[in-house]
Write a protein that holds these residues in place. Sequence first.
Motif, PDB file in Angstrom:
ATOM      1  N   TYR A  24       5.303   1.686   0.615  1.00 14.10           N
ATOM      2  CA  TYR A  24       4.634   0.401   0.777  1.00 14.10           C
ATOM      3  C   TYR A  24       3.363   0.355  -0.056  1.00 14.10           C
ATOM      4  O   TYR A  24       2.875   1.364  -0.542  1.00 14.10           O
ATOM      5  CB  TYR A  24       4.287   0.148   2.253  1.00 14.10           C
ATOM      6  CG  TYR A  24       3.208   1.060   2.795  1.00 14.10           C
ATOM      7  CD1 TYR A  24       1.887   0.631   2.895  1.00 14.10           C
ATOM      8  CD2 TYR A  24       3.486   2.361   3.204  1.00 14.10           C
ATOM      9  CE1 TYR A  24       0.891   1.460   3.385  1.00 14.10           C
ATOM     10  CE2 TYR A  24       2.500   3.189   3.697  1.00 14.10           C
ATOM     11  CZ  TYR A  24       1.205   2.735   3.783  1.00 14.10           C
ATOM     12  OH  TYR A  24       0.216   3.565   4.266  1.00 14.10           O
ATOM     13  N   GLU A  25       2.831  -0.847  -0.190  1.00 15.53           N
ATOM     14  CA  GLU A  25       1.526  -1.049  -0.807  1.00 15.53           C
ATOM     15  C   GLU A  25       0.598  -1.644   0.249  1.00 15.53           C
ATOM     16  O   GLU A  25       1.033  -2.429   1.090  1.00 15.53           O
ATOM     17  CB  GLU A  25       1.622  -2.013  -1.983  1.00 15.53           C
ATOM     18  CG  GLU A  25       2.393  -1.453  -3.160  1.00 15.53           C
ATOM     19  CD  GLU A  25       2.521  -2.465  -4.268  1.00 15.53           C
ATOM     20  OE1 GLU A  25       1.708  -2.414  -5.220  1.00 15.53           O
ATOM     21  OE2 GLU A  25       3.419  -3.316  -4.171  1.00 15.53           O
ATOM     22  N   LYS A  27      -3.822  -2.802   1.094  1.00 15.10           N
ATOM     23  CA  LYS A  27      -5.221  -2.951   0.697  1.00 15.10           C
ATOM     24  C   LYS A  27      -5.966  -3.625   1.839  1.00 15.10           C
ATOM     25  O   LYS A  27      -5.369  -4.172   2.763  1.00 15.10           O
ATOM     26  CB  LYS A  27      -5.380  -3.745  -0.586  1.00 15.10           C
ATOM     27  CG  LYS A  27      -5.144  -5.241  -0.457  1.00 15.10           C
ATOM     28  CD  LYS A  27      -5.454  -5.934  -1.774  1.00 15.10           C
ATOM     29  CE  LYS A  27      -5.338  -7.429  -1.669  1.00 15.10           C
ATOM     30  NZ  LYS A  27      -5.771  -8.101  -2.894  1.00 15.10           N
ATOM     31  N   TRP A  70      -4.362  -3.228  -4.487  1.00 15.01           N
ATOM     32  CA  TRP A  70      -3.060  -2.809  -3.991  1.00 15.01           C
ATOM     33  C   TRP A  70      -2.797  -1.368  -4.415  1.00 15.01           C
ATOM     34  O   TRP A  70      -2.891  -1.033  -5.592  1.00 15.01           O
ATOM     35  CB  TRP A  70      -1.955  -3.714  -4.513  1.00 15.01           C
ATOM     36  CG  TRP A  70      -1.985  -5.072  -3.914  1.00 15.01           C
ATOM     37  CD1 TRP A  70      -2.327  -6.237  -4.528  1.00 15.01           C
ATOM     38  CD2 TRP A  70      -1.675  -5.415  -2.559  1.00 15.01           C
ATOM     39  NE1 TRP A  70      -2.242  -7.278  -3.643  1.00 15.01           N
ATOM     40  CE2 TRP A  70      -1.846  -6.806  -2.430  1.00 15.01           C
ATOM     41  CE3 TRP A  70      -1.275  -4.677  -1.455  1.00 15.01           C
ATOM     42  CZ2 TRP A  70      -1.629  -7.470  -1.230  1.00 15.01           C
ATOM     43  CZ3 TRP A  70      -1.054  -5.346  -0.254  1.00 15.01           C
ATOM     44  CH2 TRP A  70      -1.222  -6.727  -0.154  1.00 15.01           C
ATOM     45  N   THR A  71      -2.460  -0.520  -3.441  1.00 14.49           N
ATOM     46  CA  THR A  71      -2.239   0.906  -3.681  1.00 14.49           C
ATOM     47  C   THR A  71      -0.900   1.309  -3.084  1.00 14.49           C
ATOM     48  O   THR A  71      -0.601   0.994  -1.930  1.00 14.49           O
ATOM     49  CB  THR A  71      -3.365   1.742  -3.041  1.00 14.49           C
ATOM     50  OG1 THR A  71      -4.625   1.247  -3.512  1.00 14.49           O
ATOM     51  CG2 THR A  71      -3.246   3.199  -3.404  1.00 14.49           C
ATOM     52  N   LEU A  72      -0.087   2.019  -3.876  1.00 14.27           N
ATOM     53  CA  LEU A  72       1.231   2.456  -3.443  1.00 14.27           C
ATOM     54  C   LEU A  72       1.122   3.738  -2.613  1.00 14.27           C
ATOM     55  O   LEU A  72       0.415   4.679  -2.994  1.00 14.27           O
ATOM     56  CB  LEU A  72       2.118   2.722  -4.668  1.00 14.27           C
ATOM     57  CG  LEU A  72       3.551   3.158  -4.386  1.00 14.27           C
ATOM     58  CD1 LEU A  72       4.327   2.047  -3.692  1.00 14.27           C
ATOM     59  CD2 LEU A  72       4.225   3.573  -5.682  1.00 14.27           C
ATOM     60  N   TYR A  97      -0.371  -5.748   3.690  1.00 14.99           N
ATOM     61  CA  TYR A  97       0.748  -4.890   3.310  1.00 14.99           C
ATOM     62  C   TYR A  97       1.751  -5.708   2.511  1.00 14.99           C
ATOM     63  O   TYR A  97       1.912  -6.899   2.752  1.00 14.99           O
ATOM     64  CB  TYR A  97       1.443  -4.333   4.554  1.00 14.99           C
ATOM     65  CG  TYR A  97       0.505  -3.714   5.545  1.00 14.99           C
ATOM     66  CD1 TYR A  97       0.074  -2.409   5.397  1.00 14.99           C
ATOM     67  CD2 TYR A  97       0.012  -4.451   6.625  1.00 14.99           C
ATOM     68  CE1 TYR A  97      -0.810  -1.834   6.305  1.00 14.99           C
ATOM     69  CE2 TYR A  97      -0.866  -3.891   7.535  1.00 14.99           C
ATOM     70  CZ  TYR A  97      -1.266  -2.586   7.360  1.00 14.99           C
ATOM     71  OH  TYR A  97      -2.144  -2.035   8.256  1.00 14.99           O
TER      72      TYR A  97
END
Length: 105
Positions: A24-25, A27, A70-72, A97
């Motif tokens: 998922y991503e 932030k 956004w971070t994976l 998410y």
Amino acid sequence: PVGYTSVYFWIPIKRISGYKVLQYESKIIQNNGTYGASEDFNVAAIGAGSVVNGTMQYVRDSLHRNETGWTLHTVDISGLPYVDYILLFGVDGSPAYRNIKLLRS
């Protein structure tokens, strides 16, 4: 700011098996500010859960704090026999998410 405000939000899905990874991503779209003299946690994380013999078993990712872009992330869910729920977890702030995927490997 209101201090420590954690939530476990369970989303039921049709039971599936054979998946080993949750991807998922996430932030934080709104920082909660400070409480007293320290900054609030502003945490996002996701997990998966299974109801086994009437008891919830789940795996949750480590906590990701103050991510402004956004971070994976990936979560090893191979310890679950199947997946009945997706878990959204947050502490303070406004976590977001997207692109939630269950992968076989």
